[in-house]
Write a protein that holds these residues in place. Structure first.
Motif, PDB file in Angstrom:
ATOM      1  N   TYR A 213      47.751  35.752   9.080  1.00 22.90           N
ATOM      2  CA  TYR A 213      48.262  37.043   8.214  1.00 22.90           C
ATOM      3  C   TYR A 213      48.317  36.450   6.709  1.00 22.90           C
ATOM      4  O   TYR A 213      49.115  35.560   6.473  1.00 22.90           O
ATOM      5  CB  TYR A 213      49.587  37.672   8.735  1.00 22.90           C
ATOM      6  N   ARG A 214      47.121  37.085   5.892  1.00 24.95           N
ATOM      7  CA  ARG A 214      47.413  36.636   4.521  1.00 24.95           C
ATOM      8  C   ARG A 214      46.679  37.605   3.725  1.00 24.95           C
ATOM      9  O   ARG A 214      45.642  37.532   3.349  1.00 24.95           O
ATOM     10  CB  ARG A 214      46.535  35.297   4.581  1.00 24.95           C
ATOM     11  N   PRO A 215      47.360  38.505   3.144  1.00 19.49           N
ATOM     12  CA  PRO A 215      47.144  39.698   2.400  1.00 19.49           C
ATOM     13  C   PRO A 215      46.542  39.049   1.003  1.00 19.49           C
ATOM     14  O   PRO A 215      47.068  37.995   0.599  1.00 19.49           O
ATOM     15  CB  PRO A 215      48.263  40.560   2.041  1.00 19.49           C
ATOM     16  N   CYS A 216      45.897  39.798   0.313  1.00 15.36           N
ATOM     17  CA  CYS A 216      45.080  39.407  -1.050  1.00 15.36           C
ATOM     18  C   CYS A 216      44.959  40.593  -1.871  1.00 15.36           C
ATOM     19  O   CYS A 216      43.772  41.178  -2.033  1.00 15.36           O
ATOM     20  CB  CYS A 216      43.824  38.626  -0.935  1.00 15.36           C
ATOM     21  N   PHE A 217      45.906  40.895  -2.785  1.00 14.31           N
ATOM     22  CA  PHE A 217      45.712  42.135  -3.501  1.00 14.31           C
ATOM     23  C   PHE A 217      44.713  41.987  -4.821  1.00 14.31           C
ATOM     24  O   PHE A 217      43.999  42.895  -5.194  1.00 14.31           O
ATOM     25  CB  PHE A 217      47.039  42.659  -4.179  1.00 14.31           C
ATOM     26  N   THR A 218      44.615  40.681  -5.279  1.00 13.45           N
ATOM     27  CA  THR A 218      43.685  40.374  -6.281  1.00 13.45           C
ATOM     28  C   THR A 218      42.326  40.468  -6.286  1.00 13.45           C
ATOM     29  O   THR A 218      41.491  40.218  -6.947  1.00 13.45           O
ATOM     30  CB  THR A 218      44.299  38.943  -6.958  1.00 13.45           C
ATOM     31  N   SER A 219      41.753  40.482  -4.993  1.00 17.60           N
ATOM     32  CA  SER A 219      40.363  40.432  -4.432  1.00 17.60           C
ATOM     33  C   SER A 219      39.709  41.719  -4.763  1.00 17.60           C
ATOM     34  O   SER A 219      40.165  42.836  -4.767  1.00 17.60           O
ATOM     35  CB  SER A 219      40.436  40.289  -2.956  1.00 17.60           C
ATOM     36  N   LYS A 220      38.412  41.513  -4.891  1.00 19.23           N
ATOM     37  CA  LYS A 220      37.391  42.813  -5.228  1.00 19.23           C
ATOM     38  C   LYS A 220      36.326  42.785  -4.161  1.00 19.23           C
ATOM     39  O   LYS A 220      35.451  43.383  -3.971  1.00 19.23           O
ATOM     40  CB  LYS A 220      36.840  42.833  -6.418  1.00 19.23           C
ATOM     41  N   LYS A 308      37.811  45.935  15.401  1.00 18.18           N
ATOM     42  CA  LYS A 308      37.717  45.401  13.772  1.00 18.18           C
ATOM     43  C   LYS A 308      38.919  45.890  13.164  1.00 18.18           C
ATOM     44  O   LYS A 308      39.616  45.180  12.497  1.00 18.18           O
ATOM     45  CB  LYS A 308      36.340  45.854  13.382  1.00 18.18           C
ATOM     46  N   ILE A 309      39.634  47.356  13.640  1.00 17.85           N
ATOM     47  CA  ILE A 309      40.731  47.732  12.952  1.00 17.85           C
ATOM     48  C   ILE A 309      41.772  46.638  13.235  1.00 17.85           C
ATOM     49  O   ILE A 309      42.692  46.375  12.259  1.00 17.85           O
ATOM     50  CB  ILE A 309      40.841  49.154  13.147  1.00 17.85           C
ATOM     51  N   LEU A 310      42.075  46.527  14.499  1.00 13.79           N
ATOM     52  CA  LEU A 310      43.106  45.883  14.844  1.00 13.79           C
ATOM     53  C   LEU A 310      43.321  44.320  14.330  1.00 13.79           C
ATOM     54  O   LEU A 310      44.203  43.602  13.881  1.00 13.79           O
ATOM     55  CB  LEU A 310      43.300  45.457  16.350  1.00 13.79           C
ATOM     56  N   GLU A 311      41.951  43.601  13.921  1.00 12.58           N
ATOM     57  CA  GLU A 311      41.900  42.374  13.461  1.00 12.58           C
ATOM     58  C   GLU A 311      42.043  42.595  11.997  1.00 12.58           C
ATOM     59  O   GLU A 311      42.732  41.596  11.478  1.00 12.58           O
ATOM     60  CB  GLU A 311      40.417  41.928  13.585  1.00 12.58           C
ATOM     61  N   TYR A 312      41.579  43.424  11.222  1.00 11.34           N
ATOM     62  CA  TYR A 312      42.056  43.727   9.734  1.00 11.34           C
ATOM     63  C   TYR A 312      43.728  43.698   9.595  1.00 11.34           C
ATOM     64  O   TYR A 312      44.123  42.937   9.094  1.00 11.34           O
ATOM     65  CB  TYR A 312      41.504  45.062   9.161  1.00 11.34           C
ATOM     66  N   MET A 313      44.317  44.448  10.597  1.00 11.10           N
ATOM     67  CA  MET A 313      45.747  44.749  10.438  1.00 11.10           C
ATOM     68  C   MET A 313      46.475  43.231  10.735  1.00 11.10           C
ATOM     69  O   MET A 313      47.367  42.941  10.172  1.00 11.10           O
ATOM     70  CB  MET A 313      46.188  45.739  11.375  1.00 11.10           C
ATOM     71  N   ALA A 314      45.994  42.578  11.797  1.00 12.34           N
ATOM     72  CA  ALA A 314      46.661  41.304  12.154  1.00 12.34           C
ATOM     73  C   ALA A 314      46.307  40.341  10.936  1.00 12.34           C
ATOM     74  O   ALA A 314      47.482  39.256  10.685  1.00 12.34           O
ATOM     75  CB  ALA A 314      45.800  40.736  13.402  1.00 12.34           C
ATOM     76  N   LEU A 315      45.251  40.548  10.178  1.00  9.38           N
ATOM     77  CA  LEU A 315      44.981  39.577   9.080  1.00  9.38           C
ATOM     78  C   LEU A 315      45.802  39.838   7.753  1.00  9.38           C
ATOM     79  O   LEU A 315      45.611  39.139   6.802  1.00  9.38           O
ATOM     80  CB  LEU A 315      43.561  39.477   8.810  1.00  9.38           C
ATOM     81  N   GLY A 316      46.307  40.965   7.678  1.00  9.94           N
ATOM     82  CA  GLY A 316      47.120  41.576   6.559  1.00  9.94           C
ATOM     83  C   GLY A 316      46.211  42.178   5.659  1.00  9.94           C
ATOM     84  O   GLY A 316      46.242  42.167   4.326  1.00  9.94           O
ATOM     85  N   ILE A 317      44.865  42.794   6.168  1.00  9.83           N
ATOM     86  CA  ILE A 317      43.908  43.241   5.467  1.00  9.83           C
ATOM     87  C   ILE A 317      44.148  44.808   5.594  1.00  9.83           C
ATOM     88  O   ILE A 317      43.914  45.496   6.569  1.00  9.83           O
ATOM     89  CB  ILE A 317      42.514  42.732   5.847  1.00  9.83           C
TER      90      ILE A 317
END
Length: 393
Positions: A213-220, A308-317
């Motif tokens: 889990y690693r969200p990244c707000f600054t990415s484009k 893929k949706i579950l994976e995004y959520m687990a990764l904080g995306i």
């Protein structure tokens, strides 16, 4: 311990791709209660010789080589019959003979997909059909969005009609069948049919141990995860790259990263589309997706649950999905997941995340909370374990 034999149309190792993930984690849970034998078809000599991991899931493994030329010949020979190509492709006399030898020493059998369910039609052993998706629904959607009539769309149309009848009929011969979503169940079976009560709905889980889990707000960067050997994934990724990215790039230097193996002729379709990166197969989806602003599931085809949706959520995306992709996902739109179908709707959703760090953080945290609460493999597969206990005991 009692013994269960598991039939798979594809070798489940390495554990990549939605269908392999599902049968592997089902078997992993079952191995806590039963001794499992794996009987699997393989497409290549590499799969036949592949070393098995020491995961303790299977007590015994038998592999049978079914080369592609033989499968293509099977399909050609079945064109004049009512047998779905999905079933004919995986027919193999050697596989059938080995099954007949092994079956008397087992207390139950599990067939992964209708492709191997055909081998158990005449067996009296307690048996469960892991259908996963209503494949005929996916084929129907392919025909619905096809912009021209071609040999491929004609084959899909013929196969869809055959396959739906076959899926409905084969479920009636098994003690229980499993689908990943209520949408698929309601598509195939009417509520007053004899099969309806014997069809379990068990969604997919997600293995959080391999997803950081690693969200990244600054990415484009916008990310898409999926095996692009499948029609639904390559259609979804190309549609987004062609229709959404040109609009999105008007608001900044956004990029679209597509993670997953892809055929060479499909790769060529993306040439000339700005801001698109195709990674092909990667060693770690988690590492490759890290640092993305949002994950999209722009599927227009498909059935079942989109991993893929579950994976995004687990990764904080934070996840943005089409209405088709939302089927089988119980996350709350506007709170735990964003929903879009038209290009402008995707752009608006992405900009909503990009322009407000608090909103981005809310969706990231809500998504992780959802998968933790609702998508552990153990909890999702509990109904299957319970049903098998009743059948075997």
């Amino acid at each position: 311990m009692k013994k269960i034999i598991v039939l798979t149309p594809r070798f489940p190792y390495p554990v990549i791709g939605g269908d392999r993930l599902r049968i592997y984690f089902l078997c992993k849970e079952l191995s806590k209660h039963y001794d499992l034998t794996l009987l699997s078809l393989c497409e290549s000599e590499n799969e036949m010789k592949m070393s098995l991991p020491s995961d303790g899931v299977f007590k015994h493994v038998e592999r049978v080589l079914l080369p592609k030329w033989r499968s293509y010949l099977n399909c050609l020979l079945s064109l004049q019959s009512q047998t779905p190509l999905q079933v004919a492709y995986y027919r193999c006399a050697t596989f059938k003979n080995i099954l007949e030898r092994l079956l008397p020493y087992h207390d139950a059998a599990i067939a992964h997909l209708v492709r191997t369910g055909d081998y158990l039609l005449k067996s009296n052993v307690p048996k469960v059909l892991e259908m996963t998706d209503a494949i005929s629904m996916n084929y129907e959607r392919v025909g619905r969005i096809a912009q021209s009539t071609s040999l491929k769309t004609l084959i899909y149309s013929i196969e869809q009609r055959r396959l739906k009848k076959y899926e409905q009929r084969i479920a009636n011969t098994f003690n229980a069948s499993i689908l990943v979503s209520q949408y698929d169940k309601d598509y195939l079976f009417s509520k007053d049919s004899s099969e309806y009560s014997r069809v379990l709905v068990c969604s997919n889980g997600v293995d959080l141990s391999n997803l950081e889990y690693r969200p990244c707000f600054t990415s484009k960067r916008i990310v898409f995860i999926g095996n692009l050997y499948s029609v639904q994934n390559v259609d979804a990724a190309f549609w987004f790259a062609k229709n959404v990215m040109p609009l999105l790039r008007k608001y900044g230097d956004y990029t679209f990263k597509v993670i997953g193996r892809i055929k060479d002729h499909d790769r060529l379709r993306f040439n000339g589309l700005e801001g698109v990166e195709l990674t092909g197969s990667v060693d770690s989806v988690s590492c490759s997706a890290k640092g993305s602003l949002a994950g999209v599931c722009s599927v227009r085809l498909g059935a079942g649950v989109q991993n893929k949706i579950l994976e995004y959520m687990a990764l904080g995306i934070p996840a943005i999905t089409s209405c088709t992709g939302l089927e089988g996902i119980e996350a709350i739109p506007g709170k735990e997941i964003l929903v879009a179908d038209e290009p402008k709707e995707y752009v608006d959703a992405i900009l909503k995340l990009a322009n407000n760090e608090h909103i981005h953080q809310q969706y990231a945290e809500a998504g992780l909370s959802y998968v933790k609460r609702s998508h552990s493999w153990e909890s999702r597969l509990t109904p299957v374990i319970s049903e098998l206990k009743k059948l075997v005991n």
